[in-house]
Structures are given as C-alpha cells and as structure tokens.
Design a protein around this motif. Structure first.
Motif, PDB file in Angstrom:
ATOM      1  N   ALA A 158       0.807  -1.217   0.000  1.00 10.73           N
ATOM      2  CA  ALA A 158       0.000   0.000   0.000  1.00 10.73           C
ATOM      3  C   ALA A 158       0.843   1.271   0.000  1.00 10.73           C
ATOM      4  O   ALA A 158       0.402   2.306  -0.514  1.00 10.73           O
ATOM      5  N   ALA A 159       2.046   1.203   0.561  1.00 12.63           N
ATOM      6  CA  ALA A 159       2.880   2.405   0.647  1.00 12.63           C
ATOM      7  C   ALA A 159       3.231   2.974  -0.720  1.00 12.63           C
ATOM      8  O   ALA A 159       3.548   4.162  -0.840  1.00 12.63           O
ATOM      9  N   PHE A 164      -3.736   5.266  -1.021  1.00  7.85           N
ATOM     10  CA  PHE A 164      -3.690   4.827   0.369  1.00  7.85           C
ATOM     11  C   PHE A 164      -3.171   5.985   1.217  1.00  7.85           C
ATOM     12  O   PHE A 164      -2.125   6.568   0.905  1.00  7.85           O
ATOM     13  N   ALA A 165      -3.915   6.309   2.264  1.00  5.01           N
ATOM     14  CA  ALA A 165      -3.519   7.360   3.209  1.00  5.01           C
ATOM     15  C   ALA A 165      -3.136   8.661   2.496  1.00  5.01           C
ATOM     16  O   ALA A 165      -2.032   9.185   2.706  1.00  5.01           O
ATOM     17  N   PRO A 166      -4.029   9.230   1.682  1.00  4.89           N
ATOM     18  CA  PRO A 166      -3.703  10.479   0.977  1.00  4.89           C
ATOM     19  C   PRO A 166      -3.266  11.624   1.893  1.00  4.89           C
ATOM     20  O   PRO A 166      -2.401  12.415   1.499  1.00  4.89           O
ATOM     21  N   PRO A 167      -3.827  11.756   3.110  1.00  7.71           N
ATOM     22  CA  PRO A 167      -3.386  12.873   3.960  1.00  7.71           C
ATOM     23  C   PRO A 167      -1.896  12.851   4.279  1.00  7.71           C
ATOM     24  O   PRO A 167      -1.300  13.904   4.539  1.00  7.71           O
ATOM     25  N   LEU A 173       4.996  12.742   2.894  1.00 14.46           N
ATOM     26  CA  LEU A 173       5.146  11.291   2.852  1.00 14.46           C
ATOM     27  C   LEU A 173       4.541  10.758   1.558  1.00 14.46           C
ATOM     28  O   LEU A 173       3.429  10.245   1.524  1.00 14.46           O
ATOM     29  N   LYS A 174       5.307  10.897   0.491  1.00 15.34           N
ATOM     30  CA  LYS A 174       4.849  10.499  -0.834  1.00 15.34           C
ATOM     31  C   LYS A 174       4.905   8.976  -0.985  1.00 15.34           C
ATOM     32  O   LYS A 174       5.650   8.301  -0.279  1.00 15.34           O
ATOM     33  N   PRO A 175       4.124   8.416  -1.912  1.00 14.92           N
ATOM     34  CA  PRO A 175       4.180   6.966  -2.151  1.00 14.92           C
ATOM     35  C   PRO A 175       5.597   6.499  -2.445  1.00 14.92           C
ATOM     36  O   PRO A 175       6.369   7.185  -3.123  1.00 14.92           O
TER      37      PRO A 175
END
Length: 299
Positions: A158-159, A164-167, A173-175
């Motif tokens: 997911a990272a 995943f976790a857009p905020p 904290l980019k993909p």
C-alpha cells in the motif's frame, strides 16, 4: 493492453535496480513483532547488508513486557527496550524504533491501524529492502508475528499507492515502492521450502550464507538478557516438572544463559544451511525485481 501494462511495470521496477539507483547508501527497513524474532531469523543477513554500506532501521512493534522472569511488566518493558537497542547497535542498526503495543495482544489491534502506521515509516525512510515476519509460516505459536507480518506485507504494497492514506502526502510522505522484500521466520516449518506455484507469482526461497556475520548476530541476541534469562528459567521449569535435567542448567547464571542461547542460535543456523554448501545460514521467502513479472518481459 496486458502486454503494455506488464512492460511498463517491468521498466519501472528495473529502474530501481539500474546502476546507481541505490548508490547512495541503500536503506534496509526491518519490521519485527518482538525484540528477538528478526535477530534469530534475519540478523545475519541484515548485518551483512550493513557491512556492505546499507543503513538499517528496525521497527519493533510490541514491548515484550510479558517476556521476563520475576519482573513486573513495566520493568520488563523498560529493560527489553534498552536491550533491544543495545542488540541493534551490536548488529550495526542505525535506530530501533519501538511502537509500544502490548505483547500477545495484537489480535485486538485494528489491522488497518497498524498497517497505516507502518506505511508512515516506509514512506519516511524510503527503503530499498524490507524484512518482515512471514505470516504464512506454520508452527510458530507467537501469534504477534502473524499479525505483524500481515500488516507489514500490506503496508509494503500500500505504501507505493497514492490512494492509500492520501493525507500523509500533505506532510511530504509520498508513495514509495520498496523493490525487495524478505519474509523471515525461524526454520521450524517442515514445508518452508516447498514450491507453491510458479516462480513468477510466489516469493522464491532464498538461503543466505551468514558465516561472516554469525558472531555479530550471536552477540546481538545475547544482549537480550531479560528475554534470554526468562527463556532459560522456563525451560528449566518445564524440565524439572517432568523429572528431567539439562547439563549446564544446574545453576542458572549469565554463563549458563549465554551458552544456551549460543546452542540455540547455532542450531537454527545449521538447520537453515542444510542441503547447501554453507555452514551457517538464514532462509527467506524473497520477492525481488522479477516478482509478478513474466521472465520474457525482463529480457
């Protein structure tokens, strides 16, 4: 359409392995449920990567507060945290981060909560290699390793996905895609080397020679004094309750505990090395650049 997508994916992943892609000190991120698990199952391989210039970080999920003898949970948690940090320094780890979950109670932790916390660390450290507990192994009665492994595996996937976790992206904290993943477990599962499917879609068995780093691994594990003493006393208790004895445990002192730990660590390393030319080894399920990409697209 399938050919186009697969070819594009191959190009992206291969770019990670291009010369210079990891030239600036590759980062290794280790996720472990407890202080000793990664050391016993992967400490030699991690130490080898560090010796070749990698920077390693360890995410320790639980407090190990139940793994002691005649100590309160609070005192145990304090001691095991300090000792896990000592063990990491011996191995060459840059930092051991303790997440603070209560040991043996990970079943009550929401899966997505743990996964998302691990995503933060992956996106922050941007590892090129990850080590996680193998949630598919059998005969490991420490279920925290199963829950941690499941969450870590999903966090690894997911990272790399922006939805995943857009905020998190608002804080930089980019993909991040981690191209290499090692699943580790102590070699107790009799089917651990069985092929499961095609090599393209199943992590391959990888056996790593740890002859050069075994002594460092052993010293790191021996630094977990509280956990090792607990293991020794409980072993002696079980033997006594069944009328048996183990040579060397008539008196439990630091020397006896260290000797028992060494016997255990050497035994595991020899089991992992069986069937190979190595004397001491660790074994993993490994996913690298070719995972999920048919070989014809890698030529």
């Amino acid at each position: 359409m399938k050919t186009t997508v697969l070819t594009a994916l191959a190009i992206v992943l291969l770019s990670w392995m291009a010369p210079g892609a990891c030239a600036q000190s590759p980062v290794v991120l280790v996720v472990t449920a407890d202080a000793g698990d990664y050391l016993l199952a992967a400490g030699g391989a991690v130490a080898e990567m560090i010796s070749k210039g990698a920077t390693a970080y360890v995410i320790r999920v639980t407090n190990d507060e139940k793994d002691s003898w005649d100590l309160k949970p609070e005192e145990t948690a304090l001691r095991t945290r300090a000792e896990s940090e000592d063990a990491g320094r011996i191995l060459g780890v840059r930092e051991v981060i303790s997440m603070g979950y209560r040991a043996a109670e990970m079943a009550d932790v929401p899966f997505t909560s743990l996964r998302d916390r691990l995503i933060v660390y992956i996106r922050h450290y941007k590892p090129s290699v990850m080590f996680i507990p193998n949630p598919y192994t059998e005969f490991d009665r420490v279920l925290d390793r199963y829950y941690t492994g499941r969450a870590a595996e999903d966090a690894w996937r997911a990272a790399s996905l922006e939805n995943f976790a857009p905020p998190f992206q608002e804080f930089g904290l980019k993909p991040h895609l981690t191209p290499q993943l090692y699943y580790y477990a102590q070699p107790v599962d009799p089917r651990r080397r069985d092929p499961e499917s095609t090599s393209t879609f199943v992590p391959e068995v990888r056996i790593v020679d740890i002859g050069a780093t075994f002594d460092k691994k052993l010293k790191a594990i021996q630094a977990l004094r509280t956990i090792n003493y607990s293991m020794t006393m409980r072993l002696k208790q079980r033997l006594t309750s069944t009328g048996r004895k183990l040579p060397g445990l008539d008196v439990v002192n630091e020397q006896a505990v260290s000797a028992l730990v060494e016997q255990n660590v050497r035994g595991l390393a020899r089991i992992a090395a069986s069937g190979t030319s190595h004397k001491m080894a660790e074994e993993f399920r490994y996913t690298g650049v070719s995972f999920r990409i048919p070989s014809k697209y890698l030529k």
